[in-house]
Design a protein around this motif. Structure first.
Motif, mmCIF file in Angstrom:
data_model
loop_
_atom_site.group_PDB
_atom_site.id
_atom_site.type_symbol
_atom_site.label_atom_id
_atom_site.label_comp_id
_atom_site.label_asym_id
_atom_site.label_seq_id
_atom_site.Cartn_x
_atom_site.Cartn_y
_atom_site.Cartn_z
ATOM 1 N N LEU A 185 0.826 -1.204 0.000
ATOM 2 C CA LEU A 185 0.000 0.000 0.000
ATOM 3 C C LEU A 185 0.860 1.254 0.000
ATOM 4 N N ILE A 186 1.852 1.325 0.876
ATOM 5 C CA ILE A 186 2.694 2.516 0.924
ATOM 6 C C ILE A 186 3.536 2.628 -0.343
ATOM 7 N N ALA A 187 3.953 1.493 -0.921
ATOM 8 C CA ALA A 187 4.696 1.536 -2.182
ATOM 9 C C ALA A 187 3.821 2.096 -3.302
ATOM 10 N N ALA A 188 2.560 1.687 -3.339
ATOM 11 C CA ALA A 188 1.634 2.199 -4.356
ATOM 12 C C ALA A 188 1.392 3.701 -4.165
ATOM 13 N N ILE A 189 1.311 4.144 -2.916
ATOM 14 C CA ILE A 189 1.107 5.565 -2.642
ATOM 15 C C ILE A 189 2.313 6.372 -3.089
ATOM 16 N N TRP A 190 3.512 5.857 -2.855
ATOM 17 C CA TRP A 190 4.719 6.549 -3.336
ATOM 18 C C TRP A 190 4.691 6.695 -4.849
ATOM 19 N N MET A 191 4.316 5.632 -5.554
ATOM 20 C CA MET A 191 4.268 5.703 -7.016
ATOM 21 C C MET A 191 3.208 6.691 -7.489
ATOM 22 N N LEU A 192 2.055 6.685 -6.830
ATOM 23 C CA LEU A 192 1.005 7.633 -7.192
ATOM 24 C C LEU A 192 1.444 9.063 -6.910
ATOM 25 N N ASP A 193 2.145 9.277 -5.810
ATOM 26 C CA ASP A 193 2.644 10.612 -5.470
ATOM 27 C C ASP A 193 3.579 11.124 -6.568
ATOM 28 N N LEU A 194 4.499 10.279 -6.999
ATOM 29 C CA LEU A 194 5.402 10.669 -8.084
ATOM 30 C C LEU A 194 4.620 10.966 -9.358
ATOM 31 N N ALA A 195 3.627 10.126 -9.658
ATOM 32 C CA ALA A 195 2.823 10.333 -10.862
ATOM 33 C C ALA A 195 2.063 11.654 -10.795
ATOM 34 N N MET A 196 1.575 12.023 -9.609
ATOM 35 C CA MET A 196 0.853 13.284 -9.457
ATOM 36 C C MET A 196 1.757 14.479 -9.730
ATOM 37 N N GLN A 197 2.995 14.412 -9.270
ATOM 38 C CA GLN A 197 3.913 15.527 -9.496
ATOM 39 C C GLN A 197 4.242 15.661 -10.983
ATOM 40 N N VAL A 198 4.487 14.535 -11.637
ATOM 41 C CA VAL A 198 4.796 14.558 -13.071
ATOM 42 C C VAL A 198 3.590 15.039 -13.868
ATOM 43 N N THR A 199 2.397 14.565 -13.509
ATOM 44 C CA THR A 199 1.180 14.977 -14.213
ATOM 45 C C THR A 199 0.940 16.475 -14.067
ATOM 46 N N THR A 200 1.135 16.979 -12.855
ATOM 47 C CA THR A 200 0.959 18.417 -12.634
ATOM 48 C C THR A 200 1.924 19.221 -13.500
ATOM 49 N N ALA A 201 3.169 18.794 -13.559
ATOM 50 C CA ALA A 201 4.163 19.493 -14.378
ATOM 51 C C ALA A 201 3.772 19.460 -15.852
ATOM 52 N N GLN A 202 3.293 18.316 -16.341
ATOM 53 C CA GLN A 202 2.920 18.200 -17.748
ATOM 54 C C GLN A 202 1.691 19.046 -18.073
ATOM 55 N N VAL A 203 0.714 19.022 -17.195
ATOM 56 C CA VAL A 203 -0.508 19.810 -17.435
ATOM 57 C C VAL A 203 -0.198 21.297 -17.470
ATOM 58 N N MET A 204 0.557 21.769 -16.501
ATOM 59 C CA MET A 204 0.840 23.200 -16.438
ATOM 60 C C MET A 204 1.830 23.635 -17.516
ATOM 61 N N ALA A 205 2.665 22.719 -18.008
ATOM 62 C CA ALA A 205 3.598 23.067 -19.089
ATOM 63 C C ALA A 205 2.853 23.373 -20.380
ATOM 64 N N ARG A 206 1.632 22.846 -20.515
ATOM 65 C CA ARG A 206 0.840 23.103 -21.717
ATOM 66 C C ARG A 206 -0.007 24.365 -21.610
ATOM 67 N N VAL A 207 0.074 25.049 -20.477
ATOM 68 C CA VAL A 207 -0.678 26.299 -20.294
ATOM 69 C C VAL A 207 0.189 27.448 -20.790
ATOM 70 N N ALA A 208 -0.154 27.985 -21.952
ATOM 71 C CA ALA A 208 0.689 28.995 -22.595
ATOM 72 C C ALA A 208 0.766 30.284 -21.794
ATOM 73 N N GLU A 209 -0.328 30.628 -21.095
ATOM 74 C CA GLU A 209 -0.366 31.911 -20.405
ATOM 75 C C GLU A 209 0.187 31.857 -18.981
ATOM 76 N N LEU A 210 0.782 30.755 -18.607
ATOM 77 C CA LEU A 210 1.349 30.645 -17.257
ATOM 78 C C LEU A 210 2.496 31.647 -17.100
ATOM 79 N N PRO A 211 2.399 32.573 -16.151
ATOM 80 C CA PRO A 211 3.460 33.585 -15.983
ATOM 81 C C PRO A 211 4.798 32.949 -15.628
ATOM 82 N N ARG A 212 5.874 33.545 -16.116
ATOM 83 C CA ARG A 212 7.204 33.024 -15.811
ATOM 84 C C ARG A 212 7.494 33.092 -14.316
ATOM 85 N N GLY A 213 6.945 34.108 -13.663
ATOM 86 C CA GLY A 213 7.165 34.240 -12.229
ATOM 87 C C GLY A 213 6.491 33.146 -11.425
#
Length: 256
Positions: A185-213
């Protein structure tokens, strides 16, 4: 001398474990007060020109009450944690072990979540306030019409903190109640946690109007979360695989 120090450490860990088990109610109350004060401070320091609205308060209500609800549900789900059946498929195959009955495992001197396991319990539980405080520091309270990038970022960060805080709370109770499936269970949570961080980075990288700051601090936050998870994996995964206590308690097997 070494044996004396070992006995003292075992006694202290056992006493701390008893305090944790007896103090779950106090832990929940402490979280309610801490999270409530932190949320109130975050709202007070955020510019909210349109005044407080339900959409403003909803993420904070989830942040506060989701871990509490998860702990209450986990205590019910795992009330018979020690009696739950072993997983049908064994994933941890490192080492030479001899399978024993549940009763024999429970009589073993290493059975239970004392010793170094107490440190893992605390580390898992600390994820909840740490992630909550990071969220409050990074995300302002929003109200009314806001830029699309901020609305999207606020949503995905809220999902992340609520989901992961809830799951880490459930894992904490699973370990405390000696549920056989805790290691996976904790191993699966670690993997999901990593996946959430990567997914967030990918989603926000596609937002053109995201300020550089915003992009720079967001990247640092996500990278920091990834590094924390990887550090947890590097530190605790070998212990979960090789520890005699973990194998006796959660897998009902002893060294052959």
């Amino acid at each position: 001398m070494l044996e004396t120090m070992t006995r003292r450490m075992r006694a202290r860990s056992a006493a701390l474990l008893v305090s944790i088990e007896a103090g779950l109610g106090r832990i929940m109350i402490f979280w309610l007060l801490l999270a409530g004060l932190a949320v109130a401070l975050r709202i007070a320091l955020s510019p909210i020109p349109n005044g407080l609205q339900p959409a403003t308060l909803a993420p904070y209500a989830l942040l506060i009450f989701a871990p509490l609800a998860s702990m209450a549900l986990a205590l019910r789900w795992f009330a018979d944690g020690e009696d739950q059946t072993q997983p049908a498929v064994r994933l941890a195959r490192i080492g030479d072990w001899h399978i024993v009955t549940r009763d024999r495992a429970m009589r073993h001197r290493l059975y239970g979540t004392s010793g170094l396991m107490v440190s893992l319990l605390i580390a898992i539980l600390l994820n909840v306030p740490l992630r909550g405080l990071e969220y409050l520091a990074a995300m302002p309270a929003i109200s009314g019409a806001v830029p699309a990038w901020l609305s999207r970022l606020h949503l995905i960060m809220t999902i992340d903190v609520v989901l992961m805080s809830s799951l880490y709370t459930i894992a904490f109770i699973a370990a405390l109640r000696c549920v056989p499936s805790f290691p996976r269970l904790i191993a699966a949570i670690w993997m999901l946690d990593l996946a959430m961080q990567v997914t967030t980075a990918q989603v926000m990288a596609r937002v053109a109007e995201l300020p550089r700051g915003v992009a720079g601090p967001l990247h640092s936050l996500l990278e920091g979360n990834v590094l924390k998870v990887m550090a947890s994996v590097a530190l605790w995964l070998p212990y979960l695989l090789l520890s005699k206590r973990v194998n006796v308690t959660f897998r009902h097997r002893i060294p052959a």
